[in-house]
Design a protein around this motif. Sequence first.
Motif, PDB file in Angstrom:
ATOM      1  N   TYR A   1      -2.132  -2.415   1.080  1.00 16.38           N
ATOM      2  CA  TYR A   1      -1.847  -2.651  -0.998  1.00 16.38           C
ATOM      3  C   TYR A   1      -2.197  -1.046  -1.385  1.00 16.38           C
ATOM      4  CZ  TYR A   1      -3.798  -6.488   0.739  1.00 16.38           C
ATOM      5  OH  TYR A   1      -4.275  -7.963   1.910  1.00 16.38           O
ATOM      6  N   CYS A   2      -1.401  -0.735  -2.337  1.00 13.53           N
ATOM      7  CA  CYS A   2      -1.715   0.303  -3.450  1.00 13.53           C
ATOM      8  C   CYS A   2      -3.415   0.637  -4.541  1.00 13.53           C
ATOM      9  CB  CYS A   2      -1.226   0.285  -4.989  1.00 13.53           C
ATOM     10  SG  CYS A   2      -1.665   1.584  -5.970  1.00 13.53           S
ATOM     11  N   SER A   3      -4.262   2.152  -3.712  1.00 16.39           N
ATOM     12  CA  SER A   3      -5.569   1.874  -3.999  1.00 16.39           C
ATOM     13  C   SER A   3      -5.220   1.860  -5.572  1.00 16.39           C
ATOM     14  CB  SER A   3      -5.848   3.477  -2.907  1.00 16.39           C
ATOM     15  OG  SER A   3      -5.647   3.244  -1.570  1.00 16.39           O
ATOM     16  N   TYR A   4      -4.867   2.038  -6.276  1.00 16.80           N
ATOM     17  CA  TYR A   4      -5.296   2.095  -7.950  1.00 16.80           C
ATOM     18  C   TYR A   4      -4.519   0.253  -8.027  1.00 16.80           C
ATOM     19  CZ  TYR A   4      -4.847   6.976  -6.585  1.00 16.80           C
ATOM     20  OH  TYR A   4      -5.757   8.349  -6.265  1.00 16.80           O
ATOM     21  N   CYS A   5      -3.243  -0.232  -8.849  1.00 16.79           N
ATOM     22  CA  CYS A   5      -3.019  -1.246  -8.792  1.00 16.79           C
ATOM     23  C   CYS A   5      -3.790  -2.462  -8.379  1.00 16.79           C
ATOM     24  CB  CYS A   5      -2.260  -0.883  -9.105  1.00 16.79           C
ATOM     25  SG  CYS A   5      -0.791  -1.281  -8.298  1.00 16.79           S
ATOM     26  N   GLU A   6      -3.545  -2.263  -6.956  1.00 14.25           N
ATOM     27  CA  GLU A   6      -3.578  -3.038  -5.756  1.00 14.25           C
ATOM     28  C   GLU A   6      -3.000  -4.184  -5.442  1.00 14.25           C
ATOM     29  OE1 GLU A   6      -8.075  -4.433  -5.544  1.00 14.25           O
ATOM     30  OE2 GLU A   6      -7.882  -4.241  -7.897  1.00 14.25           O
ATOM     31  N   ARG A   7      -1.494  -3.719  -5.706  1.00 11.15           N
ATOM     32  CA  ARG A   7      -0.342  -5.179  -5.198  1.00 11.15           C
ATOM     33  C   ARG A   7      -0.084  -4.672  -4.383  1.00 11.15           C
ATOM     34  NH1 ARG A   7       4.626  -3.613  -8.403  1.00 11.15           N
ATOM     35  NH2 ARG A   7       3.774  -1.404  -8.412  1.00 11.15           N
ATOM     36  N   GLN A   8       0.679  -5.614  -3.097  1.00 17.26           N
ATOM     37  CA  GLN A   8       0.161  -5.537  -1.456  1.00 17.26           C
ATOM     38  C   GLN A   8       2.022  -5.096  -1.913  1.00 17.26           C
ATOM     39  OE1 GLN A   8       2.851  -7.684   0.089  1.00 17.26           O
ATOM     40  NE2 GLN A   8       1.691  -6.843   1.289  1.00 17.26           N
TER      41      GLN A   8
ATOM     42  N   ARG B   1       6.118  -2.647 -13.720  1.00 12.60           N
ATOM     43  CA  ARG B   1       6.148  -4.218 -14.009  1.00 12.60           C
ATOM     44  C   ARG B   1       4.413  -4.939 -13.194  1.00 12.60           C
ATOM     45  NH1 ARG B   1      10.350  -7.864 -13.852  1.00 12.60           N
ATOM     46  NH2 ARG B   1       9.671  -8.914 -11.375  1.00 12.60           N
ATOM     47  N   ARG B   2       3.253  -2.776 -13.410  1.00  7.23           N
ATOM     48  CA  ARG B   2       2.300  -3.967 -12.927  1.00  7.23           C
ATOM     49  C   ARG B   2       1.203  -5.016 -13.990  1.00  7.23           C
ATOM     50  NH1 ARG B   2       0.046   2.062 -12.787  1.00  7.23           N
ATOM     51  NH2 ARG B   2       1.579   2.344 -14.283  1.00  7.23           N
ATOM     52  N   TRP B   3       1.829  -5.109 -15.386  1.00  6.06           N
ATOM     53  CA  TRP B   3       1.092  -5.298 -15.655  1.00  6.06           C
ATOM     54  C   TRP B   3       1.714  -6.970 -15.318  1.00  6.06           C
ATOM     55  CZ3 TRP B   3       4.194  -8.848 -19.301  1.00  6.06           C
ATOM     56  CH2 TRP B   3       5.407  -8.184 -18.841  1.00  6.06           C
TER      57      TRP B   3
ATOM     58  N   GLY C   1      -0.567   4.961  -2.644  1.00  5.19           N
ATOM     59  CA  GLY C   1      -0.099   4.623  -4.187  1.00  5.19           C
ATOM     60  C   GLY C   1       1.063   4.097  -3.761  1.00  5.19           C
ATOM     61  N   CYS C   2       1.582   3.236  -4.953  1.00  6.99           N
ATOM     62  CA  CYS C   2       2.746   2.568  -5.318  1.00  6.99           C
ATOM     63  C   CYS C   2       3.579   3.631  -6.431  1.00  6.99           C
ATOM     64  CB  CYS C   2       3.005   1.292  -6.081  1.00  6.99           C
ATOM     65  SG  CYS C   2       1.929   1.199  -7.421  1.00  6.99           S
ATOM     66  N   VAL C   3       4.580   3.610  -6.947  1.00  2.08           N
ATOM     67  CA  VAL C   3       5.319   3.911  -7.104  1.00  2.08           C
ATOM     68  C   VAL C   3       5.559   4.404  -8.586  1.00  2.08           C
ATOM     69  CG1 VAL C   3       7.557   4.630  -6.259  1.00  2.08           C
ATOM     70  CG2 VAL C   3       7.207   2.692  -7.573  1.00  2.08           C
ATOM     71  N   ASN C   4       4.430   3.254  -9.092  1.00  2.00           N
ATOM     72  CA  ASN C   4       4.112   3.447 -10.793  1.00  2.00           C
ATOM     73  C   ASN C   4       2.469   3.926 -10.935  1.00  2.00           C
ATOM     74  OD1 ASN C   4       5.376  -0.131 -10.713  1.00  2.00           O
ATOM     75  ND2 ASN C   4       6.719   1.749 -11.937  1.00  2.00           N
ATOM     76  N   CYS C   5       1.747   3.741 -10.138  1.00  2.00           N
ATOM     77  CA  CYS C   5       0.711   4.495  -9.866  1.00  2.00           C
ATOM     78  C   CYS C   5       0.600   6.055  -9.922  1.00  2.00           C
ATOM     79  CB  CYS C   5      -0.263   3.994  -9.454  1.00  2.00           C
ATOM     80  SG  CYS C   5      -1.036   2.508  -9.603  1.00  2.00           S
ATOM     81  N   ASN C   6       1.665   6.429  -9.071  1.00  2.00           N
ATOM     82  CA  ASN C   6       2.091   7.700  -8.698  1.00  2.00           C
ATOM     83  C   ASN C   6       2.949   8.130  -9.438  1.00  2.00           C
ATOM     84  OD1 ASN C   6       2.549   9.993  -7.207  1.00  2.00           O
ATOM     85  ND2 ASN C   6       2.422   8.079  -4.947  1.00  2.00           N
TER      86      ASN C   6
HETATM   87 ZN   LIG Z   1      -0.531   1.085  -7.750  1.00  2.00          ZN
END
Ligand SMILES: [Zn+2]
Length: 229
Positions: A30-37, A145-147, A66-71
């Motif tokens: 999971y991304c540590s920030y946005c929490e997506r798997q 597309r995190r939102w 981290g995912c690419v978006n949060c990163n």
């Molecule tokens: Zn993220």
Amino acid sequence: MRPVERGAAPQVFTNYRDAYPFLAQRMGDYCSYCERQIETHLAVEHVQPKNPVSALINSWTNFLLGCVNCNSCKGDTVVSLPDYLWPDTDNTLRAFEYEEGGSVKSNPDLDPAIRVKADATIILTGLDKDPGNPALDRRPTEADRRWLKRKEAWDKATRCREILAIQDTAETRELIVEVAKGKGMFSIYWAQFSHDSDMRRRLREAFVGTANNCFDHAENVQPRHGGQI
Ligand SMILES: [Zn+2]
């Protein structure tokens, strides 16, 4: 934002990428920030960016996922750690509120000085980016597309809660936890099951690496020892 524990360094790293399997095993993918798997493209995230803070490039305690978006939102911003809240040292579950539609806001009940840090953390990671944001520079790129994923998770968690109200069995509860684990977004499920300590316990135990010292016996969030919140 789920508070996590990465545990002690499993080894000395000479290439930070080698830490990925250890981090994923201990904290889930999971991304540590946005929490997506994230199945792929989840990367070792440097709390202090590897460029220009190269001294910490292979430091285990500087790693999250981290995912690419949060990163890309966080980028190479050199951060003064105490000015933000961090999922590996603070009880970040106390810091943010997840609301209808999956929007993320700082918790209005926070001490004002801490709330400033919660807001700064949202801006740093871009978790406020939403097509409906009145500020043009706080709208997401096409690739972000995190939102949307938060909204979908919110809707799915709502449906899970409704189903549980109709058919409250251990099996339904187990299934809901499996649904949550499959997509991530621990905080959204945590918010949806705010009055159900059994579901909260199941979620906390199912999401590997959740920092257990952030909860009391009734699954209420409590200050994290050594953290700012
Ligand atoms: Zn993220």
